[in-house]
Design an enzyme around this catalytic site. Structure first.
Site, PDB file in Angstrom:
ATOM      1  N   LYS A   1       0.852  -1.193   0.000  1.00 34.11           N
ATOM      2  CA  LYS A   1       0.000   0.000   0.000  1.00 34.11           C
ATOM      3  C   LYS A   1       0.889   1.245   0.000  1.00 34.11           C
ATOM      4  O   LYS A   1       1.884   1.296   0.723  1.00 34.11           O
ATOM      5  CB  LYS A   1      -0.902  -0.028   1.233  1.00 34.11           C
TER       6      LYS A   1
ATOM      7  N   SER B   1      -9.423   1.632   3.085  1.00 31.95           N
ATOM      8  CA  SER B   1      -8.632   2.444   2.176  1.00 31.95           C
ATOM      9  C   SER B   1      -7.612   1.616   1.389  1.00 31.95           C
ATOM     10  O   SER B   1      -7.042   2.094   0.415  1.00 31.95           O
ATOM     11  CB  SER B   1      -7.888   3.534   2.964  1.00 31.95           C
TER      12      SER B   1
ATOM     13  N   SER C   1      -9.799  -0.590   7.268  1.00 33.44           N
ATOM     14  CA  SER C   1      -9.209  -0.565   5.928  1.00 33.44           C
ATOM     15  C   SER C   1      -8.547  -1.870   5.523  1.00 33.44           C
ATOM     16  O   SER C   1      -8.300  -2.099   4.337  1.00 33.44           O
ATOM     17  CB  SER C   1      -8.185   0.570   5.825  1.00 33.44           C
TER      18      SER C   1
END
Length: 561
Positions: A74, A148, A172
């Site tokens: 990420k 996210s 997330s």
């Protein structure tokens, strides 16, 4: 959709079925094929990836537990020499060293493929708050991917990498797992180092992992966990289920139906107790509706002041709201003390037990989120926001029932019970890898071919009846066997059994079924359709109508209804 696993790649390497370079080529080809899904912010060049491969030339699978395994990162987690942007190009910086968790994985032989898209500054649960575009759902590109950690989840779900790193502050690392039908694991606060991670709410941030199997999750956890907890054969004493739930969005009825199926499944499998969700939900709401939201402003407010045009609109709204309400020190301590009281009470209940909730109780189309970004996002966190405020460990897995849409559940434990969390997650995974099969004759319990199902790992599940539009026939075969044929106008309910058969055994089992029998859809009395034995129509002299008996067992006993 071919999902990669660590075991699958390692077995291929052992057999020399393919090389690491061939795996990398396939990964890059898939990334190009799904470019419009907005998965990657910075996909490494092949030459950059091969530099990591060269470091493995003097090592072997025995030396490195993740040897040759591609993974995604990420883009709020540092990879040395590659820009970290947190989905904000103006924020970009180039770290000199990798985040500790990334380095631990590279040291174990894993190969980074690139940096993935996310809701900007890891603030959001929808995957649609990025200047790089909304990440599309792996199973239905019209739906949100969840966030996210959107790109990290979809990269795993589409088979581009074996596993990926995300972060989890409010869910997330769990919501994207549920919406893309994969596994998301969030260990306890502090279990994984957050050194080299751009903060969102620094006191609550966790690094999380996405993968396709519990075996992979456990192997990755062993490489990066500060606590070193391992899975074992524990089972929970009790499963806590919520007393009430709120379902939302255009698919609310489908999600409610999926939850009812899931709750019924666990009530049959385990000791279940209903838990009052009032205080847990009050904690969840406090994450964004109380003083804790100010920590978001502490993390990025200074940057947002200097470059407000770089901040996506929904995040700008959150930061503005955090400043408009002048929370006092008293309000902060009151909120902290309330969370601590709830945590103490809940952890006492959960010792040796598991809290089980739907990961989310609805979803949205991407266009619906873009039209109403604040409300739609808030709904996604209804049953995830409480987790880190209460210092719980969490595992998001696909529900072990057949559902019309991807539907996931999350298991919560106290940090000390993470081995229990992982072992029970593995049990649920095994159940999810079985197919229900309706049998009506010689494969039923007590009949000669029952042993064929048992030899393939089949398990009797329950007795039931078909809907009232079938007829039952005794076929002129050797040995004599029944056949069930759909007849909507003159049918009756037929007694049947539902078994569970491991998915890997289903194909070879079907090949053993002789003409005129086959496998098709059978509708049960409750309206559900499941795979089961069906029969082709034969000439009347080759089959005897025995519907009046109601079942093959009654026919054998000579008992008519």
């Amino acid at each position: 959709m071919n999902k990669l696993t660590i075991q699958q790649l390692q077995e291929g390497y052992r057999r020399d079925a393919f090389t690491i370079e061939e795996v990398i080529d396939q990964t890059l080809a898939l990334a190009e094929e799904y470019e419009e899904y907005n998965i990657w912010i910075r996909l490494l060049k092949k030459s950059e990836i091969m530099a990591y491969v060269q470091q493995l030339e003097k090592c072997s699978l025995k030396d490195k537990p993740l040897w040759g395994i591609p993974f995604a990162i990420k883009d709020n987690i540092d990879l040395a020499g590659i820009p970290t942007t947190a989905a904000c190009p103006e924020f970009s910086y180039i770290p000199k060293k990798s985040a500790q968790v990334v380095q631990q994985l590279i040291d174990a032989g894993a190969i980074p493929i690139g940096k993935t898209n996310l809701d900007q500054f890891a603030t959001g649960l929808v995957g649609a708050r990025s200047p790089h575009g909304a990440t599309k759902n792996a199973l239905n590109p019209e739906l949100i991917s969840g966030g996210s950690s959107s790109g990290s989840a979809v990269a795993v779900a589409l088979g581009q990498v074996c596993f990926s790193l995300g972060t989890d502050t409010a869910g997330s690392g769990r919501v994207p797992a549920a919406l893309n039908n994969i596994i998301g694991y969030k260990a306890a606060l502090g279990s994984y180092s957050t050194e080299g991670v751009v903060p969102a709410c620094e006191s609550l941030d966790c690094v999380s992992v996405f993968a396709n199997t519990m075996e992979d999750i456990c192997l990755i956890d062993q490489q990066v966990s500060e606590n070193g907890s391992n899975s074992n054969e524990e089972v929970p004493h009790k499963i806590f289920l919520p007393d009430k739930l709120e379902f939302f969005g255009p698919y609310a009825k489908l999600y409610e139906m999926a939850w009812k199926q899931t709750a019924a499944y666990f009530k049959e499998k385990a000791v279940v107790e209903i838990i009052d969700m009032t205080e847990i939900q009050q904690v969840a709401r406090s994450l964004y509706e109380g003083p804790f939201v100010v920590e978001r402003d502490v993390a990025i407010g200074s940057f947002a002041d200097v470059q407000p045009e770089a901040i996506v609109a929904p995040l700008q709204t959150i930061l503005t709201q955090a400043r408009q309400i002048a929370y006092s020190a008293n309000q902060l301590f009151e909120a902290q003390h309330f969370c601590q009281r709830v945590e103490k009470t809940l952890k006492k209940k959960l010792a040796g037990n598991i809290l089980l909730l739907p990961t989310c109780t609805g979803t949205w189309q991407i266009e619906q989120v873009l039209a109403d970004p604040i409300f739609t996002n808030s709904q996604m966190g209804l049953y995830t926001n409480h987790c880190n405020l209460l210092d719980l460990s969490a595992l998001a897995v696909p529900a072990p029932v057949d559902t019309a849409l991807p539907f996931g559940i999350t298991l919560f434990t106290v940090p000390e019970d993470e081995p229990l969390l992982k072992s029970y997650g593995a049990e649920i995974e095994k159940e999810a890898q079985k197919t229900e099969l309706v049998v009506c004759g010689l494969h039923m319990r007590g009949f000669p071919l029952e042993k064929e199902l048992l030899a393939r790992g089949g398990e009797f599940h329950y007795e039931t009846r078909t809907s009232d539009d079938y007829r039952l026939y005794a076929l002129d075969t050797e040995p004599r066997k029944p056949g069930i044929i759909k007849n909507e106008n003159q049918g009756e309910e037929i007694e049947v059994e539902v078994w569970k058969l491991p998915n890997q055994e289903l194909s070879s089992f079907i090949q053993t079924i002789p003409h005129p029998l086959g496998i098709g859809k059978i509708r049960l009395e409750n309206g559900e359709e499941k795979l089961g034995f069906v029969c082709q129509n034969l000439p009347e002299e080759e089959m005897e109508d025995i519907t009046q008996y109601g079942s093959w067992r009654n026919y054998q006993l000579g008992v008519q209804l």
